[in-house]
Write a protein that holds these residues in place. Structure first.
Motif, PDB file in Angstrom:
ATOM      1  N   UNK A  35      94.509  52.091  66.853  1.00 39.19           N
ATOM      2  CA  UNK A  35      93.101  52.361  66.917  1.00 39.19           C
ATOM      3  C   UNK A  35      93.002  53.671  67.725  1.00 39.19           C
ATOM      4  N   UNK A  36      93.783  53.917  68.835  1.00 41.72           N
ATOM      5  CA  UNK A  36      94.142  55.179  69.655  1.00 41.72           C
ATOM      6  C   UNK A  36      94.494  56.419  68.777  1.00 41.72           C
ATOM      7  N   UNK A  37      95.512  56.092  67.803  1.00 39.45           N
ATOM      8  CA  UNK A  37      95.934  56.983  67.137  1.00 39.45           C
ATOM      9  C   UNK A  37      94.802  57.634  66.094  1.00 39.45           C
ATOM     10  N   UNK A  38      94.111  56.620  65.468  1.00 42.67           N
ATOM     11  CA  UNK A  38      93.095  56.902  64.690  1.00 42.67           C
ATOM     12  C   UNK A  38      91.996  57.859  65.371  1.00 42.67           C
ATOM     13  N   UNK A  39      91.724  57.671  66.612  1.00 41.78           N
ATOM     14  CA  UNK A  39      90.740  58.249  67.268  1.00 41.78           C
ATOM     15  C   UNK A  39      91.141  59.467  67.716  1.00 41.78           C
ATOM     16  N   UNK A  44      94.655  49.568  61.403  1.00 39.35           N
ATOM     17  CA  UNK A  44      95.335  49.343  62.388  1.00 39.35           C
ATOM     18  C   UNK A  44      95.955  47.896  62.523  1.00 39.35           C
ATOM     19  N   UNK A  45      95.467  46.770  61.859  1.00 40.27           N
ATOM     20  CA  UNK A  45      95.995  45.588  61.872  1.00 40.27           C
ATOM     21  C   UNK A  45      97.125  45.531  60.854  1.00 40.27           C
ATOM     22  N   UNK A  46      96.856  45.971  59.445  1.00 43.25           N
ATOM     23  CA  UNK A  46      97.914  46.143  58.714  1.00 43.25           C
ATOM     24  C   UNK A  46      99.166  47.165  59.305  1.00 43.25           C
ATOM     25  N   UNK A  47      99.216  47.992  59.759  1.00 45.08           N
ATOM     26  CA  UNK A  47     100.208  48.956  60.483  1.00 45.08           C
ATOM     27  C   UNK A  47     100.876  48.027  61.383  1.00 45.08           C
ATOM     28  N   UNK A  48      99.934  47.575  62.315  1.00 47.62           N
ATOM     29  CA  UNK A  48     100.755  46.824  63.519  1.00 47.62           C
ATOM     30  C   UNK A  48     101.518  45.526  62.982  1.00 47.62           C
ATOM     31  N   UNK A  90      99.531  38.588  71.558  1.00 46.91           N
ATOM     32  CA  UNK A  90      99.490  39.564  72.594  1.00 46.91           C
ATOM     33  C   UNK A  90     100.110  41.042  72.028  1.00 46.91           C
ATOM     34  N   UNK A  91     101.190  40.536  71.567  1.00 47.51           N
ATOM     35  CA  UNK A  91     101.985  41.755  70.966  1.00 47.51           C
ATOM     36  C   UNK A  91     101.243  42.664  69.631  1.00 47.51           C
ATOM     37  N   UNK A  92     100.564  41.748  68.739  1.00 48.38           N
ATOM     38  CA  UNK A  92      99.691  42.294  67.767  1.00 48.38           C
ATOM     39  C   UNK A  92      98.787  43.177  68.215  1.00 48.38           C
ATOM     40  N   UNK A  97     105.373  44.827  63.184  1.00 44.88           N
ATOM     41  CA  UNK A  97     105.957  43.609  63.903  1.00 44.88           C
ATOM     42  C   UNK A  97     106.747  42.667  62.894  1.00 44.88           C
ATOM     43  N   UNK A  98     106.304  42.833  61.508  1.00 43.03           N
ATOM     44  CA  UNK A  98     106.692  41.742  60.731  1.00 43.03           C
ATOM     45  C   UNK A  98     108.118  42.142  60.107  1.00 43.03           C
TER      46      UNK A  98
END
Length: 237
Positions: A217-221, A44-48, A207-209, A52-53
């Motif tokens: 995370x929602x998508x994974x679940x 999730x962190x990598x994709x987010x 906050x954006x991250x 944004x990057x």
């Protein structure tokens, strides 16, 4: 219960599981739960942060776009009505570009923070709501992340020329008479405009991250397509 039903029912059973021992009964132990949560948050962190990057990751996304601090936002709107907001509009763009440029470092910080999740916490996270892992990460890491993100934001704003842009703006608006001057002084809290801009942009970047980590995370679940590894399928399947 045959194997397919067991796999399909694992997620709902975990929601009711009163202890890690019951999780082990359904072939999910603390170690696997920890691996799954870490894998989910790392993905999730990598994709987010990758989202944004890129160029316009912040600036082109109304959900996370970073505005100017409230001290100057109303002034920006007023000046825009008469076609005089170019400097402030450019500054807003620079803030968002700085956030976009900081994302590779933020990704590293998040991944490092994910490694600190304990096994005791992992089972609760698996059994929690759609954002429970993200909420846990936010609670545990916000202060540390801010202390790391802010200097990077400041460095990027310095390199981009945003601080040079601020100097004449702060001097001109701070000395402005009439309504604009009163408005600017009423919005000041004792910090320089440079500090306000850096603080506000850093917190909004965080906050954006967290917003998009939560979305991932929602998508994974909720969607098997997003469970890209065997441990994610085992833990969240």
């Amino acid at each position: 219960m045959h194997r397919r039903s067991l796999v399909l029912g694992l997620g709902s059973l975990l929601l009711l599981a009163p202890s890690p021992a019951l999780a082990r009964q359904f072939r999910l132990n603390e170690r696997q739960a920890g691996e799954g949560v870490r894998a989910a948050l790392s993905q999730a962190a990598r994709l987010a942060t990758s989202r944004l990057g890129r160029t316009d990751g912040f600036f082109g996304d109304p959900q996370v776009r970073i505005p100017l601090p409230s001290r100057v936002r109303d002034v920006q709107r007023m000046l825009r009505r008469v076609g005089l907001s170019r400097e402030l509009d450019d500054l807003e763009r620079q803030l968002n570009r700085a956030a976009e440029a900081a994302m590779p470092a933020v990704q590293t910080i998040f991944v490092d923070a994910v490694r600190s999740i304990t096994l005791d916490d992992a089972i609760g996270i698996v059994r929690g709501g759609d954002r429970s892992a993200t909420d846990y990460l936010e609670r545990r890491t916000s202060d540390a992340l801010y202390s790391l993100i802010r200097p990077r934001m400041a460095d990027t704003l310095e390199a981009s020329g945003a601080y040079r842009t601020l100097l004449p703006i702060e001097e001109r608006l701070g000395n402005q008479g009439g309504f604009l001057g009163r408005l600017m002084r009423s919005r000041s809290d004792g910090r320089s405009l440079r500090d306000q801009v850096t603080d506000d942009a850093s917190r909004r970047a965080m906050a954006g991250v967290f917003h998009y980590v939560g979305e991932e995370e929602r998508a994974i679940r909720s969607d098997p397509v997003n469970r890209t590894t065997s441990i994610l399928r085992r833990v969240f399947g």
